[in-house]
Structure formats: C-alpha cells, structure tokens
Write an enzyme that holds these catalytic residues in place. Sequence first.
Site, PDB file in Angstrom:
ATOM      1  N   GLU A   1       8.738  -2.616   0.865  1.00  0.00           N
ATOM      2  CA  GLU A   1       7.402  -3.098   1.250  1.00  0.00           C
ATOM      3  C   GLU A   1       6.884  -2.273   2.428  1.00  0.00           C
ATOM      4  O   GLU A   1       7.668  -1.699   3.178  1.00  0.00           O
ATOM      5  CB  GLU A   1       7.567  -4.554   1.679  1.00  0.00           C
ATOM      6  CG  GLU A   1       6.582  -5.593   1.323  1.00  0.00           C
ATOM      7  CD  GLU A   1       5.208  -5.322   0.801  1.00  0.00           C
ATOM      8  OE1 GLU A   1       4.713  -4.179   0.752  1.00  0.00           O
ATOM      9  OE2 GLU A   1       4.574  -6.321   0.456  1.00  0.00           O
ATOM     10  N   ASP A   2       5.571  -2.206   2.568  1.00  0.00           N
ATOM     11  CA  ASP A   2       5.020  -1.540   3.748  1.00  0.00           C
ATOM     12  C   ASP A   2       5.133  -2.439   4.978  1.00  0.00           C
ATOM     13  O   ASP A   2       5.521  -2.001   6.041  1.00  0.00           O
ATOM     14  CB  ASP A   2       3.554  -1.111   3.519  1.00  0.00           C
ATOM     15  CG  ASP A   2       2.641  -2.241   3.046  1.00  0.00           C
ATOM     16  OD1 ASP A   2       3.145  -3.348   2.717  1.00  0.00           O
ATOM     17  OD2 ASP A   2       1.415  -2.031   2.982  1.00  0.00           O
TER      18      ASP A   2
ATOM     19  N   ASP B   1       4.081  -9.492   6.961  1.00  0.00           N
ATOM     20  CA  ASP B   1       3.188 -10.047   7.981  1.00  0.00           C
ATOM     21  C   ASP B   1       3.435 -11.560   8.058  1.00  0.00           C
ATOM     22  O   ASP B   1       4.328 -12.002   8.770  1.00  0.00           O
ATOM     23  CB  ASP B   1       1.757  -9.685   7.588  1.00  0.00           C
ATOM     24  CG  ASP B   1       0.708 -10.149   8.585  1.00  0.00           C
ATOM     25  OD1 ASP B   1       1.071 -10.667   9.645  1.00  0.00           O
ATOM     26  OD2 ASP B   1      -0.498  -9.993   8.300  1.00  0.00           O
TER      27      ASP B   1
HETATM   28  P1  IMP Z   1       1.752 -11.215   4.073  1.00  0.00           P
HETATM   29  O1  IMP Z   1       1.741 -11.917   2.748  1.00  0.00           O
HETATM   30  O2  IMP Z   1       0.911 -11.942   5.095  1.00  0.00           O
HETATM   31  O3  IMP Z   1       3.153 -10.954   4.597  1.00  0.00           O
HETATM   32  O4  IMP Z   1       1.003  -9.836   3.897  1.00  0.00           O
HETATM   33  C1  IMP Z   1       1.637  -8.745   3.384  1.00  0.00           C
HETATM   34  C2  IMP Z   1       0.665  -7.711   2.880  1.00  0.00           C
HETATM   35  O5  IMP Z   1      -0.538  -7.691   3.632  1.00  0.00           O
HETATM   36  C3  IMP Z   1       1.287  -6.350   3.062  1.00  0.00           C
HETATM   37  O6  IMP Z   1       1.964  -5.956   1.901  1.00  0.00           O
HETATM   38  C4  IMP Z   1       0.094  -5.472   3.384  1.00  0.00           C
HETATM   39  O7  IMP Z   1      -0.416  -4.912   2.201  1.00  0.00           O
HETATM   40  C5  IMP Z   1      -0.919  -6.382   3.982  1.00  0.00           C
HETATM   41  N1  IMP Z   1      -0.942  -6.271   5.470  1.00  0.00           N
HETATM   42  C6  IMP Z   1      -0.429  -7.105   6.376  1.00  0.00           C
HETATM   43  N2  IMP Z   1      -0.636  -6.700   7.642  1.00  0.00           N
HETATM   44  C7  IMP Z   1      -1.315  -5.524   7.529  1.00  0.00           C
HETATM   45  C8  IMP Z   1      -1.813  -4.580   8.499  1.00  0.00           C
HETATM   46  O8  IMP Z   1      -1.684  -4.704   9.727  1.00  0.00           O
HETATM   47  N3  IMP Z   1      -2.438  -3.479   7.973  1.00  0.00           N
HETATM   48  C9  IMP Z   1      -2.605  -3.261   6.645  1.00  0.00           C
HETATM   49  N4  IMP Z   1      -2.145  -4.133   5.709  1.00  0.00           N
HETATM   50  C10 IMP Z   1      -1.511  -5.245   6.145  1.00  0.00           C
HETATM   51 MG    MG Z   2       1.105  -4.391   0.569  1.00  0.00          MG
END
Ligand code: IMP
Ligand code: MG
Length: 177
Positions: free
Chosen positions: A100-101, A104
């Site tokens: 994963e990148d 968050d």
């Molecule tokens: P989560 O479900 O909140 O963990 O979000 C994960 C996804 O949101 C990641 O796979 C990213 O594609 C995107 N994301 C979360 N934070 C960032 C950020 O700071 N910059 C760009 N994309 C983000």
């Molecule tokens: Mg992503």
Amino acid sequence: MIKVKDLEFEISITSEDIEHRIESLAERINFDYEGKCPIIIAILNGSFIFAADITRHFNFDHEIHFAKYSSYQGTQSTGNVKSLLGMPADITDRDIIIIEDIVDSGVTMSAILSELESKGPRSVEICTLLMKPENLKVDINVKYCAFEIPNLFVVGYGLDYDGLGRNYPDIYTVCDN
Ligand code: IMP
Ligand code: MG
C-alpha cells in the site's frame, strides 16, 4: 515548494531517504520470506511506484497482482471503501503481502484484509510506504512500514491530490497556510 491544484506543498521525505528505507525494509522481508513464494498484492493506484521499487529488491520467488480500491475524494477519506478491481481468484494456503502507499484511517486496509481473510490464505502481512498512526481508526497490525508521518496530507512518489502529483520522486507535505 510545489503547487498541486489549489494547494502548496513542501518537501518532507527525499527520494534518497525513500530509497534507503526501502532497501532496509526489503532486507527484512527477504529474511522473512526466504524459501516461500508469496502472492504480492499491490493496491492501485497509489502504490505503483513503491511496489515497483521494493519488489526489485526482493530475492525470493513471488507473484504480483494488482487490486484497486477507493475511499478518497480530494484530501478527505469518505469512509466508504469500494472494490474496483478483483483480487486473485485462488489464495487458499498462500502467503500474501499487501503493498500500500499509505495507511491513514486504516479503513481501506481493513476492508482489504477482511476480503482476503475470507479466502483462506496461510498468512497476510501489510507492507506500506507511509502510515499516519495518529489517524488510525481500526485495529490493524502493520508489519512493514517505511515511514510513520504526522496527520497531514502528502503527495508524490505515487501519492496524489485529486489525481495529480504522483510523478514527483520526493514526498511533499501540504503547507498549513
Ligand atoms: P484510509 O482508508 O483512510 O486508510 O485511506 C487510505 C487511502 O487513502 C490510501 O490508499 C491513499 O490512497 C489515500 N490517502 C490517505 N492519506 C493520503 C495522503 O496524505 N495523500 C494522498 N492519499 C492519501
Ligand atoms: Mg491508495
């Protein structure tokens, strides 16, 4: 300083730092997966550069698949995770590494984990470039993480702001003014 759409960003992690962390993370993964043949699942779009860079340091046999999920609009997670492209059909008794990148809130990752775990893999581990520990809202175990970062929006090295900014070799953090 760079500008992506309406926002300004400043450099926070250089491509040299990224390269060094990827090398040491890959060393650990090489040790853990020696003699195994895991399926690597890279989550599109954000992880395409990280996946390409880290897998070139892997010296164990592995297969690579790509899956696509989406939960973000602009700089905000919608909390509503959509599966947009399928996972590999048969993962029974296989070792899985998800690439994963960024983790968050962790909502995307936990949806991916529950889909995978229902298919009977032998093991599932997460390998993420970035993690925002302060923003984590679900209980997930991230075994491999290159950088823990503050709860601020970032772009570059595969990460985007509304589709833009993925091409920057360094990682940039949004300016708070
Ligand atoms: P989560 O479900 O909140 O963990 O979000 C994960 C996804 O949101 C990641 O796979 C990213 O594609 C995107 N994301 C979360 N934070 C960032 C950020 O700071 N910059 C760009 N994309 C983000
Ligand atoms: Mg992503």
